[in-house]
Design a protein around this motif. Structure first.
Motif, PDB file in Angstrom:
ATOM      1  N   GLU A  16     -14.296 -10.752  22.376  1.00  0.00           N
ATOM      2  CA  GLU A  16     -13.661  -9.437  22.555  1.00  0.00           C
ATOM      3  C   GLU A  16     -14.673  -8.336  22.844  1.00  0.00           C
ATOM      4  N   LYS A  17     -15.881  -8.680  23.231  1.00  0.00           N
ATOM      5  CA  LYS A  17     -16.895  -7.680  23.551  1.00  0.00           C
ATOM      6  C   LYS A  17     -16.730  -7.211  24.994  1.00  0.00           C
ATOM      7  N   LEU A  18     -16.914  -5.913  25.186  1.00  0.00           N
ATOM      8  CA  LEU A  18     -16.745  -5.337  26.515  1.00  0.00           C
ATOM      9  C   LEU A  18     -17.827  -5.841  27.472  1.00  0.00           C
ATOM     10  N   ILE A  19     -17.382  -6.405  28.596  1.00  0.00           N
ATOM     11  CA  ILE A  19     -18.312  -6.895  29.620  1.00  0.00           C
ATOM     12  C   ILE A  19     -18.418  -5.897  30.766  1.00  0.00           C
ATOM     13  N   GLY A  20     -17.286  -5.344  31.157  1.00  0.00           N
ATOM     14  CA  GLY A  20     -17.268  -4.410  32.287  1.00  0.00           C
ATOM     15  C   GLY A  20     -15.836  -4.031  32.626  1.00  0.00           C
ATOM     16  N   ARG A  21     -15.645  -3.613  33.848  1.00  0.00           N
ATOM     17  CA  ARG A  21     -14.300  -3.247  34.278  1.00  0.00           C
ATOM     18  C   ARG A  21     -13.974  -3.953  35.586  1.00  0.00           C
ATOM     19  N   LEU A  22     -12.687  -3.940  35.909  1.00  0.00           N
ATOM     20  CA  LEU A  22     -12.217  -4.664  37.087  1.00  0.00           C
ATOM     21  C   LEU A  22     -11.544  -3.690  38.039  1.00  0.00           C
ATOM     22  N   SER A  23     -11.931  -3.757  39.293  1.00  0.00           N
ATOM     23  CA  SER A  23     -11.305  -2.922  40.313  1.00  0.00           C
ATOM     24  C   SER A  23      -9.976  -3.534  40.726  1.00  0.00           C
ATOM     25  N   LEU A  24      -8.933  -2.715  40.733  1.00  0.00           N
ATOM     26  CA  LEU A  24      -7.613  -3.210  41.133  1.00  0.00           C
ATOM     27  C   LEU A  24      -7.633  -3.687  42.584  1.00  0.00           C
ATOM     28  N   LYS A  25      -8.409  -3.001  43.411  1.00  0.00           N
ATOM     29  CA  LYS A  25      -8.518  -3.396  44.814  1.00  0.00           C
ATOM     30  C   LYS A  25      -9.148  -4.779  44.933  1.00  0.00           C
ATOM     31  N   ASP A  26     -10.244  -5.005  44.185  1.00  0.00           N
ATOM     32  CA  ASP A  26     -10.899  -6.313  44.216  1.00  0.00           C
ATOM     33  C   ASP A  26      -9.966  -7.406  43.722  1.00  0.00           C
ATOM     34  N   LEU A  27      -9.148  -7.080  42.738  1.00  0.00           N
ATOM     35  CA  LEU A  27      -8.219  -8.051  42.170  1.00  0.00           C
ATOM     36  C   LEU A  27      -7.147  -8.440  43.186  1.00  0.00           C
ATOM     37  N   VAL A  53      -7.276  -8.291  46.555  1.00  0.00           N
ATOM     38  CA  VAL A  53      -7.757  -9.003  47.753  1.00  0.00           C
ATOM     39  C   VAL A  53      -8.441 -10.324  47.419  1.00  0.00           C
ATOM     40  N   ALA A  54      -8.681 -10.587  46.140  1.00  0.00           N
ATOM     41  CA  ALA A  54      -9.383 -11.825  45.754  1.00  0.00           C
ATOM     42  C   ALA A  54      -8.470 -13.037  45.882  1.00  0.00           C
ATOM     43  N   LYS A  55      -9.088 -14.202  45.982  1.00  0.00           N
ATOM     44  CA  LYS A  55      -8.330 -15.453  46.022  1.00  0.00           C
ATOM     45  C   LYS A  55      -7.792 -15.757  44.630  1.00  0.00           C
ATOM     46  N   SER A  56      -6.638 -16.381  44.586  1.00  0.00           N
ATOM     47  CA  SER A  56      -5.945 -16.600  43.312  1.00  0.00           C
ATOM     48  C   SER A  56      -6.717 -17.493  42.353  1.00  0.00           C
ATOM     49  N   ASP A  57      -7.601 -18.364  42.872  1.00  0.00           N
ATOM     50  CA  ASP A  57      -8.331 -19.268  41.988  1.00  0.00           C
ATOM     51  C   ASP A  57      -9.713 -18.735  41.584  1.00  0.00           C
ATOM     52  N   GLN A  58     -10.049 -17.526  42.052  1.00  0.00           N
ATOM     53  CA  GLN A  58     -11.345 -16.944  41.690  1.00  0.00           C
ATOM     54  C   GLN A  58     -11.364 -16.552  40.213  1.00  0.00           C
ATOM     55  N   LYS A  59     -12.534 -16.658  39.597  1.00  0.00           N
ATOM     56  CA  LYS A  59     -12.696 -16.262  38.205  1.00  0.00           C
ATOM     57  C   LYS A  59     -12.939 -14.748  38.114  1.00  0.00           C
ATOM     58  N   ILE A  60     -12.447 -14.160  37.050  1.00  0.00           N
ATOM     59  CA  ILE A  60     -12.640 -12.723  36.822  1.00  0.00           C
ATOM     60  C   ILE A  60     -14.131 -12.401  36.691  1.00  0.00           C
ATOM     61  N   SER A  61     -14.893 -13.334  36.151  1.00  0.00           N
ATOM     62  CA  SER A  61     -16.337 -13.129  35.979  1.00  0.00           C
ATOM     63  C   SER A  61     -17.050 -12.899  37.311  1.00  0.00           C
ATOM     64  N   ASP A  62     -16.439 -13.371  38.415  1.00  0.00           N
ATOM     65  CA  ASP A  62     -17.034 -13.158  39.739  1.00  0.00           C
ATOM     66  C   ASP A  62     -16.726 -11.759  40.282  1.00  0.00           C
ATOM     67  N   LEU A  63     -15.731 -11.095  39.701  1.00  0.00           N
ATOM     68  CA  LEU A  63     -15.277  -9.808  40.234  1.00  0.00           C
ATOM     69  C   LEU A  63     -15.658  -8.619  39.352  1.00  0.00           C
ATOM     70  N   VAL A  64     -16.033  -8.897  38.111  1.00  0.00           N
ATOM     71  CA  VAL A  64     -16.258  -7.820  37.145  1.00  0.00           C
ATOM     72  C   VAL A  64     -17.425  -6.920  37.535  1.00  0.00           C
ATOM     73  N   LYS A  65     -17.241  -5.633  37.334  1.00  0.00           N
ATOM     74  CA  LYS A  65     -18.312  -4.642  37.532  1.00  0.00           C
ATOM     75  C   LYS A  65     -18.902  -4.352  36.164  1.00  0.00           C
ATOM     76  N   VAL A  66     -20.117  -4.829  35.930  1.00  0.00           N
ATOM     77  CA  VAL A  66     -20.703  -4.757  34.581  1.00  0.00           C
ATOM     78  C   VAL A  66     -21.234  -3.372  34.236  1.00  0.00           C
ATOM     79  N   ASN A  67     -21.462  -2.531  35.235  1.00  0.00           N
ATOM     80  CA  ASN A  67     -22.005  -1.187  34.988  1.00  0.00           C
ATOM     81  C   ASN A  67     -20.858  -0.239  34.650  1.00  0.00           C
ATOM     82  N   VAL A  68     -20.484  -0.194  33.356  1.00  0.00           N
ATOM     83  CA  VAL A  68     -19.334   0.599  32.937  1.00  0.00           C
ATOM     84  C   VAL A  68     -19.753   1.580  31.842  1.00  0.00           C
TER      85      VAL A  68
END
Length: 457
Positions: free
Chosen positions: A187-198, A200-215
């Motif tokens: 439950e530790k904060l890693i970053g945030r996710l852009s709705l746009k990136d979410l 346009v991303a492929k359905s099988d992509q992992k969230i860890s590949d899309l996360v923006k860690v600089n939050v």
């Protein structure tokens, strides 16, 4: 809003209040609901603020909890307190269940301690109850006291497809989705996710590949003012709140920060005016007296100090008794310059634009005082000598005294707020009677010392 629009709004509110009062008088609930449903809850709250308590309670009882819960948040604090006193614990519990956790906690915190627990016990949603109880444990002036528990949270191990399904469920509980926060399995904060990136991303992509860690984030124990500064600096609509272990606890939205900034501005304004407590115009005479009297006493003693200085030099002045006529000029100039300087510094301290070497800032104020002092001194010299007929040597004395007093007042007005800030004292106290009184005393003393030096009395 222009004055014309303000007048229209005032007349509109006045007309609506009259309509509401008429409908209440004849118990026409159907038409009253129809009328009020056309307006935003903030407008309804404004109408209720103009009604007497009995009429306000009539409207509160008439409308549904979803609407009245929002109205309660917009009511004037004194009126809200009266309304809450006339609602049962069950009715208040029904209201707060419709609110986000931060607003619900704010409402409950305004109740007496014994009644708080009674209301909490009557909240049926166990998760909502637990979250409100958690928020009530934090100091209201911290990030924990500001945050709401409602947010959209996803795990870094999820796929895009799984994330989209879960987000739909979470979003139902969130009034406005500003950001999607990404956490790990602890439950530790890693970053945030852009709705746009979410999207346009492929359905099988992992969230860890899309996360923006600089939050940007704040700690749950951070001061509310510090949170406001961070959000203002980075133009954030929302910011996540974490604990010391980086666990995501909640989020703070811009509407809460606006309230913090408003309250801080009101507090600073009162301090600058020499009012030491948070008071309202409708507060009791005793409370208002306690808030105002300390600084009035300081001002009185300052005035007595200035009077004793004048008394000390009175007999020695002899033929230069005309100097007394210009005491108000010296005092007013010193007070105005001091307040101007301190106000600029206090504003700079509030938005973190005052930094660097204090000596450098004092030198800047010194040279500014010299420029302003010479300009005012020349004008004063011309007016006092040619229009008032004051002897030339006395006019020069007044001019030199003005230059000295302006420089002194500028330095005092700059130094004291910075000094107070470094000592952990709100520098806003320096912009009112404190600066005015000290500059009055020192200004008069400097005036007569310069006069004695030049005129030799």
């Amino acid at each position: 809003m222009s004055e014309e629009k303000e007048n229209i709004q005032f007349e509109l509110t006045k007309e609506l209040v009259g309509q509401v009062e008429q409908l209440i008088e004849v118990n026409n609930d159907k038409e009253l609901r129809k009328l009020l449903n056309e307006f935003h809850y903030a407008d309804i709250a404004e109408i209720l603020d103009e009604l007497n308590l009995e009429e306000a309670m009539y409207v509160i009882k008439l409308l549904d909890s979803e609407t009245t819960s929002e109205i309660l948040m917009e009511l004037d604090e004194d009126n809200r307190e009266k309304v809450l006193k006339n609602l049962s614990a069950q009715e208040i519990a029904e209201e707060v269940e419709e609110l986000d956790t931060d607003d619900a906690a704010d409402i409950i915190s305004e109740l007496p301690e014994a009644r708080q627990q009674e209301v909490i016990n009557r909240i049926e949603d166990l998760e909502h109850k637990a979250e409100i109880t958690e928020l009530l444990a934090y100091d209201e002036d911290t990030a924990g006291g500001l945050m709401a528990k409602e947010l959209v949270k996803v795990y870094e191990t999820w796929t895009v497809a799984g994330c989209m399904r879960r987000i739909r469920g979470q979003a139902k509980e969130v009034t406005r989705v500003h950001s999607i926060y990404v956490v790990n399995k602890e439950e530790k904060l890693i970053g945030r996710l852009s709705l746009k990136d979410l999207i346009v991303a492929k359905s099988d992509q992992k969230i860890s590949d899309l996360v923006k860690v600089n939050v940007d984030y704040v700690n749950v124990h951070d001061n509310a003012e510090d949170v406001a500064k961070i959000m203002a600096k980075y133009d954030l609509e929302a910011i996540p709140v974490v604990d010391d272990k980086q666990t995501l606890l909640g989020r703070i939205t811009i509407d809460d920060i606006v309230d913090v900034l408003k309250e801080e501005a009101e507090k600073d304004y009162q301090l600058a005016a020499g009012i030491t407590q948070d008071v309202e115009a409708d507060d009791s005479i005793l409370k208002l007296t306690k808030a105002r009297l300390p600084w009035l006493l300081i001002g009185m003693f300052g005035g007595l100090g200035a009077a004793s200085i004048i008394e000390y030099f009175n007999e020695a002045m002899g033929s230069f008794i005309v100097l007394l006529s210009f005491v108000p000029l010296i005092q007013a100039t010193a007070g105005n310059v001091g307040v101007q300087s301190s106000a600029i510094v206090v504003q700079g301290l509030a938005n973190d634009s005052v930094d660097g070497n204090i000596i450098k800032r004092l030198f800047k104020e010194f040279f500014l005082g010299v420029v302003n002092g010479f300009a005012i001194a020349i004008i004063a010299l011309i007016i006092t000598h040619f229009l008032f007929g004051t002897p030339y040597i006395v006019s020069i004395t007044i001019g030199i005294a003005l230059i000295s007093v302006i420089i002194m007042a500028a330095l005092i007005g700059t130094f004291i707020p910075i000094f107070l800030d470094k000592r952990g004292i709100d520098p806003a106290v320096a912009t009112g009677p404190f600066i005015t009184t000290s500059n009055d005393v020192f200004g008069i003393l400097m005036y007569f010392l310069i006069a004695k030096l030049i005129l030799g009395f």
